[in-house]
Design a protein around this motif. Sequence first.
Motif, mmCIF file in Angstrom:
data_model
loop_
_atom_site.group_PDB
_atom_site.id
_atom_site.type_symbol
_atom_site.label_atom_id
_atom_site.label_comp_id
_atom_site.label_asym_id
_atom_site.label_seq_id
_atom_site.Cartn_x
_atom_site.Cartn_y
_atom_site.Cartn_z
ATOM 1 N N UNK A 1 -34.610 -29.041 6.797
ATOM 2 C CA UNK A 1 -36.031 -28.698 6.319
ATOM 3 C C UNK A 1 -36.182 -28.884 4.787
ATOM 4 N N UNK A 2 -34.880 -28.538 4.103
ATOM 5 C CA UNK A 2 -34.817 -29.020 2.740
ATOM 6 C C UNK A 2 -34.509 -30.336 2.240
ATOM 7 N N UNK A 3 -33.876 -30.941 3.562
ATOM 8 C CA UNK A 3 -33.634 -32.584 3.235
ATOM 9 C C UNK A 3 -35.045 -33.253 3.262
ATOM 10 N N UNK A 4 -35.559 -32.739 4.307
ATOM 11 C CA UNK A 4 -37.179 -33.456 4.515
ATOM 12 C C UNK A 4 -38.001 -33.501 3.076
ATOM 13 N N UNK A 5 -37.797 -32.283 2.460
ATOM 14 C CA UNK A 5 -38.408 -32.200 1.175
ATOM 15 C C UNK A 5 -37.661 -33.289 0.145
ATOM 16 N N UNK A 6 -36.287 -33.318 0.172
ATOM 17 C CA UNK A 6 -35.797 -34.218 -0.511
ATOM 18 C C UNK A 6 -36.132 -35.519 -0.449
ATOM 19 N N UNK A 7 -36.334 -35.810 0.988
ATOM 20 C CA UNK A 7 -36.727 -37.248 1.257
ATOM 21 C C UNK A 7 -37.991 -37.571 0.743
ATOM 22 N N UNK A 8 -39.030 -36.850 0.931
ATOM 23 C CA UNK A 8 -40.114 -36.915 0.195
ATOM 24 C C UNK A 8 -40.352 -37.335 -1.070
ATOM 25 N N UNK B 1 -42.925 -38.564 6.042
ATOM 26 C CA UNK B 1 -41.229 -38.359 6.353
ATOM 27 C C UNK B 1 -41.009 -37.573 7.814
ATOM 28 N N UNK B 2 -40.292 -38.116 8.707
ATOM 29 C CA UNK B 2 -40.039 -37.441 9.771
ATOM 30 C C UNK B 2 -38.341 -37.571 10.025
ATOM 31 N N UNK B 3 -37.775 -36.469 9.685
ATOM 32 C CA UNK B 3 -36.442 -36.207 10.047
ATOM 33 C C UNK B 3 -36.093 -35.993 11.632
ATOM 34 N N UNK B 4 -35.157 -36.598 11.956
ATOM 35 C CA UNK B 4 -34.680 -36.170 13.434
ATOM 36 C C UNK B 4 -33.200 -35.984 13.596
ATOM 37 N N UNK B 5 -32.933 -34.962 14.261
ATOM 38 C CA UNK B 5 -31.586 -34.536 14.236
ATOM 39 C C UNK B 5 -30.979 -34.923 15.654
ATOM 40 N N UNK B 6 -29.773 -35.418 15.673
ATOM 41 C CA UNK B 6 -29.209 -35.876 17.220
ATOM 42 C C UNK B 6 -27.869 -35.157 16.987
ATOM 43 N N UNK B 7 -27.639 -34.295 17.879
ATOM 44 C CA UNK B 7 -26.263 -33.646 18.237
ATOM 45 C C UNK B 7 -25.428 -34.289 19.349
ATOM 46 N N UNK B 8 -24.285 -34.850 18.802
ATOM 47 C CA UNK B 8 -23.650 -35.756 19.826
ATOM 48 C C UNK B 8 -22.229 -35.055 19.848
ATOM 49 N N UNK C 1 -24.923 -30.286 -4.138
ATOM 50 C CA UNK C 1 -25.346 -29.361 -4.685
ATOM 51 C C UNK C 1 -26.480 -28.661 -4.168
ATOM 52 N N UNK C 2 -26.734 -28.867 -2.828
ATOM 53 C CA UNK C 2 -27.779 -28.325 -2.094
ATOM 54 C C UNK C 2 -29.270 -28.759 -2.829
ATOM 55 N N UNK C 3 -30.234 -27.833 -2.609
ATOM 56 C CA UNK C 3 -31.624 -28.182 -2.771
ATOM 57 C C UNK C 3 -31.903 -27.831 -4.166
ATOM 58 N N UNK C 4 -31.037 -26.964 -4.789
ATOM 59 C CA UNK C 4 -31.270 -26.271 -6.186
ATOM 60 C C UNK C 4 -31.750 -27.399 -7.241
ATOM 61 N N UNK C 5 -31.230 -28.726 -7.467
ATOM 62 C CA UNK C 5 -31.398 -29.792 -8.299
ATOM 63 C C UNK C 5 -32.911 -30.154 -8.140
ATOM 64 N N UNK C 6 -33.528 -30.096 -6.754
ATOM 65 C CA UNK C 6 -34.710 -30.607 -6.252
ATOM 66 C C UNK C 6 -35.921 -29.747 -6.578
#
Length: 267
Positions: A87-94, A127-134, A196-201
């Motif tokens: 979810x946080x990475x989706x914000x980062x991508x936007x 933005x649409x992030x999709x996770x694939x677990x292999x 650093x995670x989401x903090x800098x964003x």
Amino acid sequence: MDKLAIESALGPETGSFIDEILVFDEIDSTNLESVRRIKSGRKGTRLIVAHAQTAGRGRRSRQWLSPTGGVYMSLSRGFTAEPQSMQALSLVTALSVLVAARRLGAADLQVKWPNDILSGKHKLAGVLLELRCEQDGNYLVFGIGLNLRLAPEAVAAIDRPVTDLATIVGEVLEPPTVIAAIASQLLTDIQKFEDQGFAPFQNPWNRYDRYLNQDIVIQSGGQRIIGKSLGVDQEGALILQSAAGRQLITGGEIFPSLGEIAGDADR
Ligand code: BTN
């Protein structure tokens, strides 16, 4: 647009972080193609772009209308962080898309939690992030759709206010330039997030947040919560001041008012 033009716009340094670039005239969905390649065991960091998509996917199972005149791209790679950080990475991508578009001359852009890039009330990109677990690990697909120069028929077919980069910047930019700018910013930001995670964003997000300190309605599943948006916290959750107190929202969609909650939009 061809692969060489994208490679040349990326430059050798950023280009070295991408193992494979694929360009399609038309495809069902660059996200779907990324998933197919991950499933068939093809590893590495991959960038897939298309001139048009026949089955573009948006958030919340919506369709993403994808005629020529848009940028449709998916960057995929192995993902070692917890799936909850998606979810946080989706914000980062936007934010990456916003920063890249600003560099290309688009001033006054804003973000709408969790993943829209707006100019005024008009949507420029999503933005649409999709996770694939292999079996050999998790993979993440970062799908980005940006309107470059939409034909009037395309604007009319989309049932929400949209704009394109050409209108904002005042010139039609070459797709490889735009794709390279976004991919390059995204790769930098993914690395920063991994370190650093989401903090800098958090502060950049709140600076560009269209609804910061405004009254909004959040629709999440069947539930609607009304409150004032206080921006995002260090994890990317939306802080909502509601009658019930402060709540952290981790999923759902923002509406500026109850009146705007209508049927499903095309995008
Ligand atoms: C949204 O609903 O705002 C997200 C839209 C994401 C669309 C992009 S276009 C490239 C990639 N391929 C898809 O099928 N979807 C994403």
